[in-house]
Design a protein around this motif. Structure first.
Motif, PDB file in Angstrom:
ATOM      1  N   THR A 197      18.509  52.917  11.376  1.00 35.27           N
ATOM      2  CA  THR A 197      17.760  52.210  10.454  1.00 35.27           C
ATOM      3  C   THR A 197      18.646  51.744   9.220  1.00 35.27           C
ATOM      4  O   THR A 197      19.170  52.465   8.670  1.00 35.27           O
ATOM      5  CB  THR A 197      16.517  53.103  10.006  1.00 35.27           C
ATOM      6  N   ALA A 198      18.655  50.300   9.098  1.00 32.21           N
ATOM      7  CA  ALA A 198      19.034  49.822   7.898  1.00 32.21           C
ATOM      8  C   ALA A 198      18.122  49.576   6.836  1.00 32.21           C
ATOM      9  O   ALA A 198      17.072  49.215   7.201  1.00 32.21           O
ATOM     10  CB  ALA A 198      19.861  48.354   8.159  1.00 32.21           C
ATOM     11  N   ILE A 199      18.512  50.175   5.801  1.00 34.74           N
ATOM     12  CA  ILE A 199      17.209  50.232   4.658  1.00 34.74           C
ATOM     13  C   ILE A 199      17.529  49.557   3.367  1.00 34.74           C
ATOM     14  O   ILE A 199      18.986  49.560   2.851  1.00 34.74           O
ATOM     15  CB  ILE A 199      16.916  51.721   4.061  1.00 34.74           C
ATOM     16  N   LYS A 200      16.804  48.604   2.868  1.00 36.72           N
ATOM     17  CA  LYS A 200      17.118  48.073   1.530  1.00 36.72           C
ATOM     18  C   LYS A 200      16.884  48.971   0.232  1.00 36.72           C
ATOM     19  O   LYS A 200      15.572  49.464  -0.051  1.00 36.72           O
ATOM     20  CB  LYS A 200      16.249  46.787   1.085  1.00 36.72           C
ATOM     21  N   GLU A 201      17.980  49.688  -0.135  1.00 34.38           N
ATOM     22  CA  GLU A 201      18.022  50.568  -1.276  1.00 34.38           C
ATOM     23  C   GLU A 201      19.311  50.868  -1.813  1.00 34.38           C
ATOM     24  O   GLU A 201      20.350  50.635  -1.274  1.00 34.38           O
ATOM     25  CB  GLU A 201      17.388  51.937  -0.511  1.00 34.38           C
ATOM     26  N   LYS A 202      19.227  51.364  -2.981  1.00 31.81           N
ATOM     27  CA  LYS A 202      20.676  51.565  -3.737  1.00 31.81           C
ATOM     28  C   LYS A 202      21.160  52.867  -3.176  1.00 31.81           C
ATOM     29  O   LYS A 202      20.765  54.008  -2.837  1.00 31.81           O
ATOM     30  CB  LYS A 202      20.371  52.096  -5.167  1.00 31.81           C
ATOM     31  N   SER A 203      22.287  52.786  -2.706  1.00 29.44           N
ATOM     32  CA  SER A 203      23.144  54.035  -1.859  1.00 29.44           C
ATOM     33  C   SER A 203      24.452  53.704  -2.246  1.00 29.44           C
ATOM     34  O   SER A 203      25.138  52.872  -1.855  1.00 29.44           O
ATOM     35  CB  SER A 203      22.855  53.768  -0.439  1.00 29.44           C
ATOM     36  N   GLY A 204      25.021  54.714  -2.935  1.00 26.67           N
ATOM     37  CA  GLY A 204      26.655  54.653  -3.409  1.00 26.67           C
ATOM     38  C   GLY A 204      26.584  53.580  -4.130  1.00 26.67           C
ATOM     39  O   GLY A 204      25.878  53.225  -5.043  1.00 26.67           O
ATOM     40  N   LYS A 205      27.548  52.697  -3.973  1.00 24.63           N
ATOM     41  CA  LYS A 205      27.900  51.381  -4.686  1.00 24.63           C
ATOM     42  C   LYS A 205      27.068  50.264  -4.247  1.00 24.63           C
ATOM     43  O   LYS A 205      27.401  49.121  -4.533  1.00 24.63           O
ATOM     44  CB  LYS A 205      29.410  51.234  -4.686  1.00 24.63           C
ATOM     45  N   ALA A 206      26.460  50.311  -3.055  1.00 23.69           N
ATOM     46  CA  ALA A 206      25.848  49.307  -2.161  1.00 23.69           C
ATOM     47  C   ALA A 206      24.365  49.243  -2.549  1.00 23.69           C
ATOM     48  O   ALA A 206      23.879  50.313  -2.907  1.00 23.69           O
ATOM     49  CB  ALA A 206      26.057  49.836  -0.490  1.00 23.69           C
TER      50      ALA A 206
END
Length: 284
Positions: free
Chosen positions: A94-103
């Motif tokens: 699953t690809a999620i729209k969320e802040k993760s690391g620097k992404a």
């Protein structure tokens, strides 16, 4: 890629056909009338995803990071269960729209390296693909050892069993990449195919790899074949060393993001029913 995927957006030939599911496994054609290559009827390595929770750690590891993976990708690959889990008989990435690391997006990239490294065979993955502008799912194989040239990619080879970009729905791509044949010098070898309902239905994405040929198939129908010519050296054909499997969804990137990313689509999933590897049988 030393680990990133490098893929050409424009493939030279387009083939369109309506596909129907075919039974497996199949046999490769006879080579020069002397050696006949076939594949065993029983897998030697497989994951049927008939359990629940994180992917089987005896078969899968994670590539992790938010550094763009050589393609200016926008996701952070994680080992979180929210990005990759097994449920209802399927592996779900699953690809999620969320802040993760620097992404600003998270996703998963599963690899069989060190747990499933293969030299030749028939590889079958039954999957349903995500849709939506900005998604870039892939089922592919990368070298497990650094045997050729001065760097990892493309010298040591890559086989793309399936790639899809969400801005071009229902078209899938198969490619090989080597030092002599790769997109960065506009020589890569590949093809693409219209496959109806790739995001609504499961299809079987396959590769048949022998010492002489690499064939890419969908639902048992071959649409790209790369043959080893007598003049080829490792620069053209590094495919005599082990490769491992990779399953992932990228977000954006040089190809997947060519027409931007539609943030309203997320989360987006790739569901995989099974992964099966049938060993090569050589008959003289």
């Amino acid at each position: 890629m030393t680990s990133p995927r490098h893929v050409l957006a424009a493939i030279p030939i387009v083939v369109s056909s309506f596909l129907t599911c075919c039974s497996q496994p199949s046999s490769a054609p006879e080579t020069a009338g002397i050696i006949q290559y076939q594949f065993a009827a029983t897998p030697s390595w497989q994951d049927e995803f008939d359990y629940t929770g994180k992917p089987d750690a005896s078969k899968w590891s994670y590539d992790l990071g938010d550094h763009g993976w050589g393609n200016n990708e926008l996701e952070d690959y994680t080992s979180k269960i929210e990005n990759s889990k097994v449920e209802n008989g399927n592996l779900v990435i699953t690809a999620i729209k969320e802040k993760s690391g620097k992404a600003n997006y998270s996703s998963a990239r599963l690899v069989s390296k060190g747990k499933g490294d293969f030299l030749y065979g028939k590889f079958e993955i039954r999957a349903k693909l995500p849709s939506g502008r900005g998604t870039w799912p892939a089922i592919w194989m990368l070298f497990s050892e650094n045997n050729y040239g001065n760097k990892g990619w493309p010298d040591n080879g890559e086989i793309d069993i399936m790639e899809h970009v969400g801005f071009d729905q229902n078209r899938v791509h198969g490619n090989v990449h080597t030092k002599a044949f790769n997109h960065s010098i506009h020589t890569n070898k590949g093809n693409n195919l219209i496959v109806p309902n790739v995001s609504d239905d499961f299809h079987i994405y396959s590769c048949e790899w022998t010492p002489d040929t690499i064939s890419i198939l969908v639902d048992g129908n071959s649409y790209f074949k790369f043959a080893k010519e007598s003049s080829y050296q490792w620069q053209e054909w590094p495919f005599d060393k082990p490769l491992h499997l990779i399953l992932n969804i990228a977000v954006g990137g040089n190809w997947g993001g060519q027409k931007g990313v539609d943030d309203s689509i997320f989360p987006r999933k790739m569901e995989i029913d099974y992964v099966r590897v049938y060993p090569l049988i050589t008959k003289k």
